[in-house]
Design a protein around this motif. Structure first.
Motif, PDB file in Angstrom:
ATOM      1  N   UNK A   1     -32.376  12.418   2.482  1.00 36.78           N
ATOM      2  CA  UNK A   1     -32.816  11.877   2.843  1.00 36.78           C
ATOM      3  C   UNK A   1     -33.993  10.605   1.465  1.00 36.78           C
ATOM      4  N   UNK A   2     -33.481   9.021   2.276  1.00 36.62           N
ATOM      5  CA  UNK A   2     -34.440   8.061   0.949  1.00 36.62           C
ATOM      6  C   UNK A   2     -35.196   8.185   0.625  1.00 36.62           C
ATOM      7  N   UNK A   3     -35.940   8.614  -0.529  1.00 38.08           N
ATOM      8  CA  UNK A   3     -37.427   8.246  -0.388  1.00 38.08           C
ATOM      9  C   UNK A   3     -37.885   7.027  -0.522  1.00 38.08           C
ATOM     10  N   UNK A   4     -39.376   6.605  -0.331  1.00 40.86           N
ATOM     11  CA  UNK A   4     -39.063   5.741   0.260  1.00 40.86           C
ATOM     12  C   UNK A   4     -39.614   4.266  -0.581  1.00 40.86           C
ATOM     13  N   UNK A   5     -39.768   4.715  -2.273  1.00 39.33           N
ATOM     14  CA  UNK A   5     -40.148   3.881  -3.013  1.00 39.33           C
ATOM     15  C   UNK A   5     -38.739   3.328  -3.415  1.00 39.33           C
ATOM     16  N   UNK A   6     -37.557   4.288  -3.308  1.00 38.92           N
ATOM     17  CA  UNK A   6     -36.227   3.676  -3.797  1.00 38.92           C
ATOM     18  C   UNK A   6     -36.267   2.810  -2.499  1.00 38.92           C
ATOM     19  N   UNK A   7     -36.229   2.265  -1.538  1.00 38.29           N
ATOM     20  CA  UNK A   7     -36.097   2.003  -0.363  1.00 38.29           C
ATOM     21  C   UNK A   7     -36.970   0.260  -0.502  1.00 38.29           C
ATOM     22  N   UNK A   8     -37.984   0.426  -0.984  1.00 36.23           N
ATOM     23  CA  UNK A   8     -39.006  -0.736  -1.275  1.00 36.23           C
ATOM     24  C   UNK A   8     -38.105  -1.074  -2.525  1.00 36.23           C
ATOM     25  N   UNK A   9     -37.939  -0.565  -3.568  1.00 37.42           N
ATOM     26  CA  UNK A   9     -37.141  -1.013  -4.789  1.00 37.42           C
ATOM     27  C   UNK A   9     -35.659  -2.231  -4.579  1.00 37.42           C
ATOM     28  N   UNK A  10     -35.049  -1.361  -3.107  1.00 35.74           N
ATOM     29  CA  UNK A  10     -33.837  -1.499  -3.264  1.00 35.74           C
ATOM     30  C   UNK A  10     -33.997  -3.367  -2.454  1.00 35.74           C
ATOM     31  N   UNK A  11     -34.865  -3.144  -1.303  1.00 34.53           N
ATOM     32  CA  UNK A  11     -35.135  -4.385  -0.556  1.00 34.53           C
ATOM     33  C   UNK A  11     -36.008  -5.471  -1.159  1.00 34.53           C
ATOM     34  N   UNK A  12     -36.834  -5.039  -2.327  1.00 34.60           N
ATOM     35  CA  UNK A  12     -37.573  -6.557  -3.221  1.00 34.60           C
ATOM     36  C   UNK A  12     -36.326  -6.632  -3.945  1.00 34.60           C
ATOM     37  N   UNK A  13     -35.425  -5.584  -4.927  1.00 37.54           N
ATOM     38  CA  UNK A  13     -34.582  -6.086  -5.929  1.00 37.54           C
ATOM     39  C   UNK A  13     -33.583  -6.769  -5.093  1.00 37.54           C
TER      40      UNK A  13
ATOM     41  N   UNK B   1     -30.897   1.868   9.460  1.00 37.80           N
ATOM     42  CA  UNK B   1     -32.398   2.108   8.959  1.00 37.80           C
ATOM     43  C   UNK B   1     -32.641   2.011   7.808  1.00 37.80           C
ATOM     44  N   UNK B   2     -31.105   2.712   6.338  1.00 43.36           N
ATOM     45  CA  UNK B   2     -31.477   2.944   5.265  1.00 43.36           C
ATOM     46  C   UNK B   2     -32.380   4.226   5.121  1.00 43.36           C
ATOM     47  N   UNK B   3     -32.537   4.887   5.645  1.00 36.59           N
ATOM     48  CA  UNK B   3     -33.657   5.820   5.906  1.00 36.59           C
ATOM     49  C   UNK B   3     -33.222   7.380   5.481  1.00 36.59           C
ATOM     50  N   UNK B   4     -31.672   7.185   5.469  1.00 36.14           N
ATOM     51  CA  UNK B   4     -30.615   8.430   4.696  1.00 36.14           C
ATOM     52  C   UNK B   4     -29.510   7.680   4.087  1.00 36.14           C
ATOM     53  N   UNK B   5     -29.075   8.992   3.207  1.00 34.95           N
ATOM     54  CA  UNK B   5     -27.385   8.907   2.359  1.00 34.95           C
ATOM     55  C   UNK B   5     -26.702   9.463   2.725  1.00 34.95           C
ATOM     56  N   UNK B   6     -24.888   8.784   3.028  1.00 34.53           N
ATOM     57  CA  UNK B   6     -24.291  10.044   3.130  1.00 34.53           C
ATOM     58  C   UNK B   6     -23.853  10.387   2.267  1.00 34.53           C
ATOM     59  N   UNK B   7     -23.157  11.422   1.560  1.00 34.24           N
ATOM     60  CA  UNK B   7     -22.066  11.729   1.037  1.00 34.24           C
ATOM     61  C   UNK B   7     -20.915  12.454   1.775  1.00 34.24           C
TER      62      UNK B   7
ATOM     63  N   UNK C   1     -24.847  10.038  16.649  1.00 35.54           N
ATOM     64  CA  UNK C   1     -25.744   8.882  16.779  1.00 35.54           C
ATOM     65  C   UNK C   1     -27.354   8.555  16.194  1.00 35.54           C
ATOM     66  N   UNK C   2     -28.185   9.934  16.314  1.00 39.10           N
ATOM     67  CA  UNK C   2     -29.243   9.446  15.006  1.00 39.10           C
ATOM     68  C   UNK C   2     -28.989   9.394  14.244  1.00 39.10           C
ATOM     69  N   UNK C   3     -28.097  10.200  13.015  1.00 34.17           N
ATOM     70  CA  UNK C   3     -27.519  10.245  11.795  1.00 34.17           C
ATOM     71  C   UNK C   3     -27.072   7.801  12.130  1.00 34.17           C
ATOM     72  N   UNK C   4     -26.499   7.733  12.716  1.00 33.99           N
ATOM     73  CA  UNK C   4     -25.843   6.122  12.897  1.00 33.99           C
ATOM     74  C   UNK C   4     -26.970   5.469  12.731  1.00 33.99           C
ATOM     75  N   UNK C   5     -28.171   5.776  13.230  1.00 38.77           N
ATOM     76  CA  UNK C   5     -28.894   4.635  13.195  1.00 38.77           C
ATOM     77  C   UNK C   5     -29.990   5.416  12.399  1.00 38.77           C
ATOM     78  N   UNK C   6     -30.402   6.278  11.590  1.00 37.16           N
ATOM     79  CA  UNK C   6     -31.008   6.865  10.435  1.00 37.16           C
ATOM     80  C   UNK C   6     -29.654   5.679   9.105  1.00 37.16           C
ATOM     81  N   UNK C   7     -28.892   5.907   9.272  1.00 42.47           N
ATOM     82  CA  UNK C   7     -28.476   5.601   8.014  1.00 42.47           C
ATOM     83  C   UNK C   7     -28.590   3.517   7.761  1.00 42.47           C
TER      84      UNK C   7
END
Length: 254
Positions: free
Chosen positions: A242-254, A224-230, A216-222
């Motif tokens: 783990x998704x790096x913070x700068x990548x998350x910021x670029x994705x939100x701004x882009x 919240x866009x803090x992790x990615x799954x393969x 359930x925590x993995x689903x929450x983190x997905x």
């Protein structure tokens, strides 16, 4: 100076859920499951901090809420036999509506019971007095007592005693897991290793409750866009990163 915290004690879990719904003026047919689950678990945690024993039905409803939350986070919807999408909240809403309907008449039935208990039916006063006099005749009662009746009474008492001693006792086990706590635990493990498989996560805490909370925590983190799954091919396993913070910021701004 000491502070005392007082919490209302509810008769059952549905009583608590209806309180949250009425307090926040929520639509009972469209319950925000994330919000009501958080409020429900917070209430249980406060009870534990006050050393109040949490009944098993509260824990069962908490598990049901987390199961519904997990189903709503999954990308694939649940379908019925006709192919229509099934709302995971449907059964919970049905039980809440039934409980609300019966709860609405409890006060009325209680008042009727109280009024009826204060009434005494009319009868034959002479016959009642005679019956009471016969019941108080101790000597005549003792004449009807024999050894067989005494042994039967003794046998019933011993059977009841053995039943009380051997009847099953239910113990509620409290597990030291929370969704937020397991989220932090997974992020901490991803800082130690950039990639983590679900099998490795299970091996770290190999018990059923920990696996459920971690999933359930993995689903929450997905979400919240803090992790990615393969996902692996042809193998029942997956890896998280783990998704790096700068990548998350670029994705939100882009």
């Amino acid at each position: 100076m000491s502070f005392e915290i007082k919490l209302p004690l509810f008769e059952g879990p549905f009583d608590l859920l209806l309180f949250f719904i009425q307090r926040d003026e929520l639509d009972i047919h469209d319950i925000p499951i994330h919000t009501i689950t958080k409020d429900f678990l917070d209430y249980l945690h406060h009870l534990e901090q006050m050393n109040v024993e949490v009944a098993s039905e509260f824990i069962l409803v908490a598990a049901t809420l987390m199961r519904i939350k997990a189903k709503m986070l999954l990308p694939r919807p649940v379908l019925d036999e006709e192919g229509n999408e099934v709302d995971p909240r449907e059964e919970l809403v049905k039980h809440l509506l039934e409980y609300k309907k019966y709860k609405s008449v409890v006060d009325e039935l209680s008042n009727m019971e109280l009024a009826r208990s204060q009434k005494e039916s009319r009868g034959n006063i002479v016959r009642e007095l005679k019956k009471l006099a016969e019941g108080n005749d101790v000597e005549s009662e003792l004449q009807d007592v024999d050894l067989y009746k005494l042994l039967k009474v003794y046998q019933r008492l011993m059977s009841r005693y053995e039943y009380e001693q051997n009847k099953p006792k239910h113990e509620v086990v409290q597990y030291p897991y929370t969704i937020s706590g397991q989220r932090d635990y997974i992020i901490e493990k991803l800082q130690e290793a950039p990639r983590l498989s679900f099998e490795e996560l299970i091996a770290m805490e190999p018990n059923k409750i920990a696996v459920i909370f971690n999933f359930l925590s993995i689903l929450d983190l997905l979400q919240m866009r803090q992790i990615t799954m393969h996902l692996g091919e042809g193998f029942n396993n997956f890896w998280i990163e783990k998704i790096e913070e700068d990548l998350v910021t670029q994705d939100q701004n882009g």
